[in-house]
Motif scaffolding. Structure first.
Motif, short mmCIF file in Angstrom:
data_model
loop_
_atom_site.label_atom_id
_atom_site.label_comp_id
_atom_site.label_asym_id
_atom_site.label_seq_id
_atom_site.Cartn_x
_atom_site.Cartn_y
_atom_site.Cartn_z
N UNK A 153 24.88 -62.20 -8.48
CA UNK A 153 24.59 -60.99 -9.61
C UNK A 153 24.30 -62.00 -10.83
N UNK A 154 23.52 -61.56 -11.68
CA UNK A 154 23.00 -62.55 -12.95
C UNK A 154 24.04 -61.66 -14.11
N UNK A 155 25.00 -62.57 -14.72
CA UNK A 155 25.70 -62.27 -15.86
C UNK A 155 26.39 -60.86 -15.68
N UNK A 156 27.32 -60.83 -14.69
CA UNK A 156 27.81 -59.44 -14.71
C UNK A 156 29.02 -59.02 -15.70
N UNK A 157 29.25 -57.85 -15.77
CA UNK A 157 30.26 -57.41 -17.02
C UNK A 157 31.59 -58.14 -16.30
N UNK A 158 32.56 -58.19 -17.36
CA UNK A 158 34.14 -58.65 -16.87
C UNK A 158 34.33 -57.76 -15.93
N UNK A 159 35.18 -58.17 -14.76
CA UNK A 159 35.81 -57.14 -13.65
C UNK A 159 34.71 -56.90 -12.74
#
Ligand code: UTP
Length: 299
Positions: free
Chosen positions: A199-205
């Motif tokens: 997954x490209x640049x996920x959010x923290x967590x």
């Protein structure tokens, strides 16, 4: 026999057609890849890594206004004559070495529509063989070079490969992140993984693991079909991560935890750090930079 059949990886694609927006205004006129790290531009580190890994041809993906990147590797007879006439042997060697490192060809990406789109323009230059990709702003100091480490792993498990290392939780939104399971291998204990999603640049967590992708890939030619059918993201860009996420549902995608120091030279903090890293290692600069840091640190 085809090159894919022999397992030899001869070509590396280095995309350099981006706008480098994180380094504006500097990159408005100067391509990010021409920014210096000590006395060499960023692109030279990438081309030297390719050559040191046994690559025979580098395919640069450029833009119309980035021809400075193409001319950097072309011989400059006037400069060579000037240096020769003055007996400047050392500088002459530095200049000549540039054009003898590796064969370089160029392809233009008409407009910067993402890394995945950039790679699509290299399809006919790559042909029907496994190829390497180096993102030049991911500067990695490694011995052997990361690309050579990946190639050694590729010979054990032919497939697509990405270079990985663990990422701090606060940094996952700057990386493509992997879901992985370990692959046991005596030559790379604890360092090989099979990738099941990406997954490209996920959010923290929201990252599937703490393993990120660090700007080096070995790609089988089938990846071009996946790039062709990848949907553009919200910014209108085609992402290599999305194509690889589809690919790994159908064919093996592996990750190697590489050994080496990585810097993101495409942002201000990473650029400063990589400059210091190489300055401290430099035979002429190292001592002076050490002294300066000690002086600044004690103030
Ligand atoms: P980056 O995202 O690091 O580069 O892409 P960028 O887009 O130039 O920089 P920022 O994020 O706006 O600061 C990784 C590599 O892919 C190339 C870039 O030149 C860089 O070497 N690239 C990116 C392309 O060749 N074409 C594109 O459309 C996008």
């Amino acid at each position: 026999m085809t090159h894919s059949a022999t397992g030899v990886i001869r070509k590396a694609v280095i995309p350099v057609a981006g706008f480098g927006t994180r380094m504006l205004p500097l990159t408005k006129a100067l391509p990010k890849e021409m920014m210096p790290i000590c006395n060499k531009p960023i692109i030279q580190y990438a081309v030297e890594e390719a050559a040191a890994s046994g690559i025979e041809e580098v395919i640069l993906i450029t833009r119309a206004d980035k021809s400075i990147l193409e001319s950097y590797f072309v011989p400059n007879p006037d400069l060579e004559r000037f240096l020769e006439d003055r007996g400047r042997e050392q500088e002459l060697r530095l200049v000549r070495d540039l054009s003898s490192l590796v064969r370089i060809s160029t392809v233009r990406q008409p407009s910067p529509r993402g890394l995945g789109d950039a790679l699509r323009w290299a399809r006919s230059a790559v042909g029907d063989e496994t190829f390497a990709v180096i993102l030049p702003d991911a500067v990695i100091d490694a011995h052997p070079p990361v690309l050579a480490q990946l190639m050694a792993a590729y010979h054990l498990h032919p497939g697509c490969w990405v270079a990985t290392q663990p990422v701090e939780p606060a940094d996952v939104s700057r990386f493509g992140m992997l879901e992985v399971t370990s692959v046991e291998n005596a030559s790379f204990p604890g360092r090989l993984f099979r990738v099941s999603s990406m997954i490209e640049k996920p959010r923290t967590g929201e990252a599937p693991s703490n393993y990120g992708v660090f700007g080096r890939y070995l790609l089988r030619p089938e990846i071009f079909d996946f790039l062709d059918s990848a949907q553009a993201d919200a910014k209108g860009e085609i992402q290599l991560t999305d194509a690889l996420a589809e690919y790994c549902q159908r064919a093996p995608l592996y990750a190697l935890r590489f050994e080496g120091m990585h810097y993101d030279a495409g942002d201000r903090s990473g650029y400063l750090q990589v400059m210091l890293h190489f300055a401290l290692k430099d035979a002429e600069l190292g001592a002076a930079v050490h002294r300066l840091l000690a002086t600044l640190g004690s103030n």
